[in-house]
Scaffold this motif. Structure first.
Motif, PDB file in Angstrom:
ATOM      1  N   SER A 400      -9.165   6.086 -30.085  1.00 29.62           N
ATOM      2  CA  SER A 400     -10.461   5.524 -30.478  1.00 29.62           C
ATOM      3  C   SER A 400     -10.425   4.007 -30.406  1.00 29.62           C
ATOM      4  O   SER A 400      -9.357   3.388 -30.420  1.00 29.62           O
ATOM      5  CB  SER A 400     -10.834   5.955 -31.907  1.00 29.62           C
ATOM      6  OG  SER A 400     -10.824   7.355 -32.051  1.00 29.62           O
ATOM      7  N   ARG A 401     -11.641   3.431 -30.341  1.00 33.38           N
ATOM      8  CA  ARG A 401     -11.773   1.980 -30.372  1.00 33.38           C
ATOM      9  C   ARG A 401     -12.916   1.626 -31.317  1.00 33.38           C
ATOM     10  O   ARG A 401     -14.041   2.098 -31.160  1.00 33.38           O
ATOM     11  CB  ARG A 401     -12.080   1.415 -28.986  1.00 33.38           C
ATOM     12  CG  ARG A 401     -12.219  -0.119 -28.984  1.00 33.38           C
ATOM     13  CD  ARG A 401     -12.792  -0.637 -27.688  1.00 33.38           C
ATOM     14  NE  ARG A 401     -14.180  -0.202 -27.509  1.00 33.38           N
ATOM     15  CZ  ARG A 401     -14.955  -0.584 -26.489  1.00 33.38           C
ATOM     16  NH1 ARG A 401     -14.460  -1.380 -25.560  1.00 33.38           N
ATOM     17  NH2 ARG A 401     -16.191  -0.150 -26.392  1.00 33.38           N
ATOM     18  N   PHE A 402     -12.619   0.797 -32.306  1.00 38.45           N
ATOM     19  CA  PHE A 402     -13.628   0.281 -33.225  1.00 38.45           C
ATOM     20  C   PHE A 402     -13.827  -1.197 -32.923  1.00 38.45           C
ATOM     21  O   PHE A 402     -12.853  -1.939 -32.750  1.00 38.45           O
ATOM     22  CB  PHE A 402     -13.190   0.463 -34.678  1.00 38.45           C
ATOM     23  CG  PHE A 402     -13.284   1.882 -35.163  1.00 38.45           C
ATOM     24  CD1 PHE A 402     -14.391   2.315 -35.870  1.00 38.45           C
ATOM     25  CD2 PHE A 402     -12.267   2.783 -34.891  1.00 38.45           C
ATOM     26  CE1 PHE A 402     -14.471   3.622 -36.327  1.00 38.45           C
ATOM     27  CE2 PHE A 402     -12.334   4.097 -35.334  1.00 38.45           C
ATOM     28  CZ  PHE A 402     -13.450   4.520 -36.053  1.00 38.45           C
ATOM     29  N   VAL A 403     -15.090  -1.624 -32.873  1.00 40.63           N
ATOM     30  CA  VAL A 403     -15.422  -3.013 -32.556  1.00 40.63           C
ATOM     31  C   VAL A 403     -16.352  -3.564 -33.629  1.00 40.63           C
ATOM     32  O   VAL A 403     -17.382  -2.954 -33.938  1.00 40.63           O
ATOM     33  CB  VAL A 403     -16.109  -3.132 -31.180  1.00 40.63           C
ATOM     34  CG1 VAL A 403     -16.454  -4.594 -30.889  1.00 40.63           C
ATOM     35  CG2 VAL A 403     -15.220  -2.563 -30.089  1.00 40.63           C
ATOM     36  N   VAL A 404     -15.987  -4.710 -34.198  1.00 37.59           N
ATOM     37  CA  VAL A 404     -16.856  -5.443 -35.116  1.00 37.59           C
ATOM     38  C   VAL A 404     -17.310  -6.706 -34.409  1.00 37.59           C
ATOM     39  O   VAL A 404     -16.482  -7.493 -33.945  1.00 37.59           O
ATOM     40  CB  VAL A 404     -16.123  -5.790 -36.427  1.00 37.59           C
ATOM     41  CG1 VAL A 404     -17.028  -6.619 -37.338  1.00 37.59           C
ATOM     42  CG2 VAL A 404     -15.659  -4.528 -37.138  1.00 37.59           C
ATOM     43  N   MET A 405     -18.628  -6.896 -34.294  1.00 35.43           N
ATOM     44  CA  MET A 405     -19.179  -8.058 -33.592  1.00 35.43           C
ATOM     45  C   MET A 405     -19.782  -9.022 -34.605  1.00 35.43           C
ATOM     46  O   MET A 405     -20.613  -8.632 -35.430  1.00 35.43           O
ATOM     47  CB  MET A 405     -20.239  -7.619 -32.590  1.00 35.43           C
ATOM     48  CG  MET A 405     -19.650  -6.894 -31.390  1.00 35.43           C
ATOM     49  SD  MET A 405     -20.914  -6.263 -30.269  1.00 35.43           S
ATOM     50  CE  MET A 405     -21.501  -4.864 -31.209  1.00 35.43           C
ATOM     51  N   LEU A 406     -19.378 -10.278 -34.549  1.00 33.87           N
ATOM     52  CA  LEU A 406     -19.865 -11.292 -35.470  1.00 33.87           C
ATOM     53  C   LEU A 406     -20.086 -12.579 -34.709  1.00 33.87           C
ATOM     54  O   LEU A 406     -19.465 -12.819 -33.665  1.00 33.87           O
ATOM     55  CB  LEU A 406     -18.882 -11.497 -36.615  1.00 33.87           C
ATOM     56  CG  LEU A 406     -17.457 -11.959 -36.294  1.00 33.87           C
ATOM     57  CD1 LEU A 406     -16.849 -12.599 -37.528  1.00 33.87           C
ATOM     58  CD2 LEU A 406     -16.573 -10.781 -35.884  1.00 33.87           C
ATOM     59  N   PRO A 407     -20.975 -13.460 -35.194  1.00 37.83           N
ATOM     60  CA  PRO A 407     -21.252 -14.714 -34.469  1.00 37.83           C
ATOM     61  C   PRO A 407     -20.133 -15.722 -34.647  1.00 37.83           C
ATOM     62  O   PRO A 407     -19.506 -15.810 -35.708  1.00 37.83           O
ATOM     63  CB  PRO A 407     -22.554 -15.207 -35.119  1.00 37.83           C
ATOM     64  CG  PRO A 407     -22.540 -14.597 -36.485  1.00 37.83           C
ATOM     65  CD  PRO A 407     -21.858 -13.269 -36.344  1.00 37.83           C
ATOM     66  N   LEU A 408     -19.897 -16.486 -33.597  1.00 39.46           N
ATOM     67  CA  LEU A 408     -18.961 -17.607 -33.686  1.00 39.46           C
ATOM     68  C   LEU A 408     -19.605 -18.748 -34.456  1.00 39.46           C
ATOM     69  O   LEU A 408     -20.831 -18.894 -34.459  1.00 39.46           O
ATOM     70  CB  LEU A 408     -18.582 -18.082 -32.285  1.00 39.46           C
ATOM     71  CG  LEU A 408     -17.609 -17.207 -31.495  1.00 39.46           C
ATOM     72  CD1 LEU A 408     -17.643 -17.587 -30.028  1.00 39.46           C
ATOM     73  CD2 LEU A 408     -16.200 -17.358 -32.049  1.00 39.46           C
TER      74      LEU A 408
END
Length: 554
Positions: A400-408
């Motif tokens: 599996s792959r979990f991705v958390v996306m947040l702003p720089l």
């Protein structure tokens, strides 16, 4: 002698006017005329009956004067005995019929402009000068006069009363909702206080047991005893994780956890997490790799740490062979934190279910260390609070792959001043450093003493600020102060640290150790520049904390 013309004129009548002058004509047309007259009379009687027996009021009036005609229903609506009584008494509609002269003027002007009004709600004045709500429909009759109108009037008292009752019910409902909301908020506040108190009471003995077990693990024990100590350690670790998860999920559901955003060196934060999980990977025989790069974000450090830690814990929990990768990737002004594993994977129809409470990827008994299904639920809620996004993709049996996306962060903050170079080596121990531990739990004092002494510290213990000041008065000055936050008699560890620093005349390095995980306490510690360590204390974090405090020794 009469003239013929006189005779002829005297015999000229209505029949001649209607073309029925001759007997033959009258004989042919009289029945049809009589039938028509009877039909007109029947229709007139029917309209008269409807007019007199209608449930609604009907009237004809002059807007500049009074009534010209009205039916009995109109008289009843206005509280008069008969139509003649109403017509005789009300000779000025503006002043005697309408409750509001201003509203009458508005209605009159709209009629002059538009010619008609439909179902206009207003109030008319009854004979006893009480108002009656009505819906009135008006039609101008310019053929009968410039301001002659005909009207239909419906008494809407029941409708208005029902509407007022409904409004009252709505107000009562809103008031009850407000009262219930206030009661619920009070209950939530009480629950928060109860949880805080319960967590403190539960975590104190757990903390003492955890520290004692850690001290035993550092001892040379026979194989069987060492294995038993390790099993106890794992059980305590599981209890700690479960309690922390339950407290966090409760705070998140009550919206009691607010983000505290600060500029953060993300590479450094993730590097620390990587070091924390290196031992986990080694014990499991798994490969663990970091793919990090310099990046600065503005985030809540505690929440983001918890998010990534839960994802890594999940990855290791369900991976029995292969490995785990923690990586970072920049894309389109955003930063992606990715956790890859080669574990059991997740079926496509279960990808959203995994974020619900108490949902486990694997049923019990399928091998591997099982959780209780709160880790990913906490991830989802914290990601939502921070305004980030989380994505998951998986292939059953492959990983599996979990991705958390947040702003720089838009700009990198100025670097903090570098810390002083450590003057004390702690490679093999703390070389007799004096550590003062303040805690109102005897079991915690004992377990902290055992663990710190094994690390080479000289430990001073006290249950209160007063006892700690007494030790100082005896010439026992600490190099480091570790104080519990909640002490007896409403005192706090912050107050104890402040009192000791004042007595010693110098800023002794200090930290607060507490089971209180509230945002308020965390913000208070930050405002006073005091490091905080949550109970149950993990030995490696305690050692790192003491190490970080000792270099500040004068």
């Amino acid at each position: 002698m009469k003239k013929p013309s006189d005779t002829q004129d005297s015999n000229y009548g209505i029949g001649d006017l209607l073309g029925l002058g001759s007997q033959s004509v009258r004989k042919n047309y009289y029945p049809a005329l009589q039938e028509r007259i009877e039909e007109l009379e029947q229709e007139r009687n029917r309209y008269k009956w409807l007019f007199e027996n209608a449930l609604h009021g009907i009237f004809q009036a002059n807007l500049r004067g009074g009534f010209l005609a009205c039916n009995p229903a109109m008289a009843r609506i206005c509280g008069y005995d008969s139509p003649d009584h109403l017509i005789g008494k009300v000779i000025r509609l503006r002043e005697q019929l309408f409750c509001s002269s201003a509203e009458f003027d508005q209605i009159r002007q709209e009629l002059l402009d538009r010619g008609s009004l439909s179902a206009r709600e207003t109030r008319l004045m009854r004979a006893d000068y009480t108002p009656v709500p009505v819906a009135i429909t008006l039609l101008r009759r310019p053929d009968l006069g410039p301001e002659v109108v005909e009207a239909f009037v419906a008494d809407i008292t029941e409708r208005v009363q029902a509407r007022e009752k409904l409004e009252q019910l709505n107000q009562d409902l809103e008031r009850r909702v407000e009262e219930r909301t206030e009661a619920l908020q009070n209950a939530i506040l009480s629950k928060d206080k109860y949880l805080a108190a319960a967590s403190h009471d539960l975590l104190q003995p757990l903390n003492a047991a955890r520290l004692m077990i850690s001290a035993l693990q550092d001892s040379q024990l026979p194989e069987q005893e060492a294995r038993m100590v390790h099993q106890v350690h794992r059980a305590l670790e599981g209890a700690e994780e479960l309690l922390a998860d339950l407290l966090d999920i409760s705070k998140l559901d009550q919206q009691a956890m607010k983000p505290d955003l600060v500029y953060t060196d993300l590479e450094n934060l993730l590097q620390g997490l990587g070091e924390e999980f290196e031992a986990v990977a080694a014990n499991a025989g798994l490969d663990f790799r970091l793919r990090l790069k310099p990046a600065v974000v503005r985030t809540d450090q505690r929440m983001l740490t918890r998010i990534v830690r839960n994802l890594l814990s999940n990855a290791f929990r369900y991976t029995t062979s292969g490995g785990v990768v923690l990586g970072m990737r920049k894309a389109g002004g955003k930063l992606r934190i990715e956790v890859w594993d080669t574990g059991v994977g997740i079926a496509e129809d279960k990808l959203q279910d995994i974020f619900t409470e108490f949902h486990q990827l694997l049923p019990q008994g399928t091998g591997g260390r099982q959780g209780v299904g709160l880790g990913l639920a906490i991830v989802e809620r914290m990601v939502r609070i921070l305004g980030y996004q989380v994505e998951v993709s998986s292939r059953p049996g492959r990983g599996s792959r979990f991705v958390v996306m947040l702003p720089l962060a838009s700009a990198r903050p100025a670097p903090a001043p570098s810390a002083p170079v450590p003057q004390l080596s702690t490679a093999d121990g703390f070389d007799g450093a004096n550590v003062l531990v303040i805690d109102n739990e005897p079991a915690v004092l004992e377990s902290m003493s055992v663990l710190l002494e094994r690390w080479g510290c000289r430990v001073l213990t006290s249950a209160s600020e007063a006892e700690a000041l007494s030790l100082v008065n005896q010439g026992k000055e600490p190099d480091v102060i570790l104080a519990d936050f909640h002490l007896d008699n409403g005192r706090t560890g912050c107050q104890a640290i402040h009192g000791l620093r004042k007595r010693l005349g110098r800023p002794v390095p200090a930290a607060v150790i507490t089971a209180d995980r509230s945002d308020e306490t965390r913000q208070l510690m930050r405002a006073q520049s005091l490091p905080i360590l949550n109970k149950p204390v993990k030995p490696n974090r305690l050692r790192a904390l003491v190490t970080s405090l000792l270099p500040a020794m004068p």
